[in-house]
Write a protein that holds these residues in place. Structure first.
Motif, PDB file in Angstrom:
ATOM      1  N   ASP A 186      36.111  33.434  15.882  1.00 35.15           N
ATOM      2  CA  ASP A 186      35.584  32.408  14.981  1.00 35.15           C
ATOM      3  C   ASP A 186      34.458  31.579  15.599  1.00 35.15           C
ATOM      4  N   ARG A 189      31.143  30.858  13.573  1.00 35.54           N
ATOM      5  CA  ARG A 189      31.242  31.719  12.389  1.00 35.54           C
ATOM      6  C   ARG A 189      30.457  31.170  11.204  1.00 35.54           C
ATOM      7  N   GLU A 190      30.316  29.842  11.130  1.00 37.88           N
ATOM      8  CA  GLU A 190      29.617  29.245   9.987  1.00 37.88           C
ATOM      9  C   GLU A 190      28.125  29.608   9.956  1.00 37.88           C
ATOM     10  N   ALA A 192      26.986  32.416  10.044  1.00 43.27           N
ATOM     11  CA  ALA A 192      26.837  33.635   9.245  1.00 43.27           C
ATOM     12  C   ALA A 192      26.431  33.327   7.810  1.00 43.27           C
ATOM     13  N   SER A 193      26.602  32.059   7.381  1.00 43.99           N
ATOM     14  CA  SER A 193      26.214  31.691   6.021  1.00 43.99           C
ATOM     15  C   SER A 193      24.700  31.548   5.886  1.00 43.99           C
ATOM     16  N   VAL A 194      24.011  31.443   7.007  1.00 46.65           N
ATOM     17  CA  VAL A 194      22.565  31.244   6.940  1.00 46.65           C
ATOM     18  C   VAL A 194      21.774  32.317   7.680  1.00 46.65           C
ATOM     19  N   ASP A 196      22.157  36.590   9.454  1.00 44.14           N
ATOM     20  CA  ASP A 196      22.965  37.800   9.636  1.00 44.14           C
ATOM     21  C   ASP A 196      23.278  37.958  11.116  1.00 44.14           C
ATOM     22  N   GLU A 199      28.285  40.250  14.968  1.00 43.93           N
ATOM     23  CA  GLU A 199      29.674  39.804  14.952  1.00 43.93           C
ATOM     24  C   GLU A 199      30.312  39.895  16.337  1.00 43.93           C
ATOM     25  N   ARG A 253      16.404  34.235   7.158  1.00 40.89           N
ATOM     26  CA  ARG A 253      16.874  33.114   6.339  1.00 40.89           C
ATOM     27  C   ARG A 253      16.961  31.794   7.115  1.00 40.89           C
ATOM     28  N   LEU A 261      24.599  21.278   9.690  1.00 40.92           N
ATOM     29  CA  LEU A 261      25.653  22.264   9.439  1.00 40.92           C
ATOM     30  C   LEU A 261      26.778  22.063  10.454  1.00 40.92           C
TER      31      LEU A 261
END
Length: 276
Positions: A186, A189-190, A192-194, A196, A199, A253, A261
Motif C-alpha cells: 500500500d 497507493r493513492e 495511482a489515482s493520478v 500509472d 506496482e 496525467r 493529496l
C-alpha cells in the motif's frame, strides 16, 4: 573534499582487487591502476557503461533531493538510524545510497563511524559526496562483486534498493547487521489515482526472505508508516524520484494534479544478522 581514511582502507581496486591508497585526488593500487576523484567528490570504479533506464537521472535526483528536504521521510530515516546505532561504530556501507540521505542520518547518530555510499548513478552520488563529511561515494553496480574488503562493514544499509545477499554477507564483519527497508503493497497507493505507477510486488517481502535466507537470519522487523499530505509539487516529486520516471508515458496525467493529496507511506524495516 576527500575520502575518509576508513573508507579508503575498505576499498579494493576494481581491476585487480588489490588494496588502494589515496594520493591527492587519486585512488591508486600497488599495481598502478588509478581512479581519479571527480570534482564533485565521488569516484567511479565502474568499467562498464550503465544500461539506459537503470541509474537515476539528473531530473530524478533533483526530485528526490527536493522531496526528502521536505521532511516527508524524516521519521523513516530516524528509525533506520535507531537500528544502525545498535551495531556500534565502524564502517557503514549503504548499498544503493542514492543521494546519501539515510546514510547521512546514520552517521549523524554514530559520531565514530564512517560511511561508504555505493550507487550506480553518478548523478546521485554528486549529492551523496556532500551529504556528510565522514562519507565517501563510489559509483558501482550492486549486482557485481563489490570493490570492498571482506568483513570490513559493521552495518550494511539497503533502503528501497537492489539486494545482493552474497555481497551483503561477504562485506559484513562478524556481529554486523544488515538493515533492509522495503515498500509494502500500500506504499503511496493513492498516487495511482493520478499516474500509472509501477506496482509494488505483493510477494516482495516473501521474495526478500527467500533471497537472504541462505546468508542471513532475521532478528527484528518493524512496520513504519505515516499519512502524508503532499502538495501538487511534492506529488510530482514523489513520482519523479522513483522508477516510474523511466517510463514517460506513465507520467502524462501528472499535470492534472491541482490540489494537495493525502497518501500512505508504508514500509517495513527488517534487521538481519549473518548466519554463522
Amino acid at each position: 573534499m576527500s575520502f575518509p581514511d576508513a573508507v579508503v582502507r575498505a576499498l579494493r581496486c576494481s581491476v585487480c582487487t588489490a588494496c588502494v591508497g589515496l594520493n591527492d585526488r587519486t585512488l591508486r593500487c600497488e599495481r598502478g591502476h588509478s581512479f581519479d576523484l571527480a570534482k564533485q567528490g565521488y569516484v567511479n570504479l565502474l568499467h562498464a557503461k550503465v544500461p539506459s533506464g537503470t541509474a537515476d537521472t539528473a531530473e530524478m535526483v533533483a526530485a528526490r533531493v527536493e522531496f526528502l528536504d521536505g521532511g516527508h521521510y524524516g521519521g523513516l530515516a530516524d528509525a533506520v538510524a535507531d537500528q544502525a546505532a545498535t551495531a556500534g561504530a565502524g564502517l557503514v556501507v549503504d548499498a544503493g545510497a542514492g543521494t546519501g540521505y539515510y546514510l547521512a542520518r546514520v552517521l549523524g547518530r554514530l559520531p565514530a563511524a564512517s560511511g561508504l555510499a555505493l550507487d550506480v548513478s553518478a548523478m546521485a552520488l554528486r549529492r551523496a559526496a556532500r551529504a556528510h563529511e565522514r562519507l565517501g561515494a563510489v559509483v558501482w553496480n550492486l549486482w557485481e562483486p563489490w570493490p570492498v574488503a571482506s568483513g570490513s562493514a559493521s552495518v550494511v544499509l539497503n533502503v528501497f534498493a537492489p539486494r545482493n545477499g552474497p555481497e551483503f554477507r561477504r562485506v559484513l564483519r562478524p556481529g554486523g547487521v544488515l538493515i533492509v527497508v522495503s515498500p509494502r503493497p500500500d506504499h503511496l497507493r493513492e498516487l495511482a489515482s493520478v499516474v500509472d505507477l509501477l506496482e509494488v510486488d505483493r510477494r516482495k517481502e516473501e521474495r526478500l526472505e527467500e533471497r537472504l535466507a541462505e546468508h542471513f537470519e532475521r532478528v527484528g522487523s518493524q512496520e513504519h508508516g505515516a499519512r502524508l499530505v503532499l502538495s501538487p509539487g511534492d506529488v510530482r516529486r514523489a513520482v519523479m524520484m522513483g522508477p516510474s520516471a523511466h517510463h514517460p508515458r506513465r507520467l502524462e496525467r501528472l499535470g492534472e494534479v491541482r490540489e494537495p493529496l493525502a497518501v500512505t507511506m508504508s514500509c517495513r524495516i527488517s534487521v538481519y544478522r549473518p548466519k554463522t
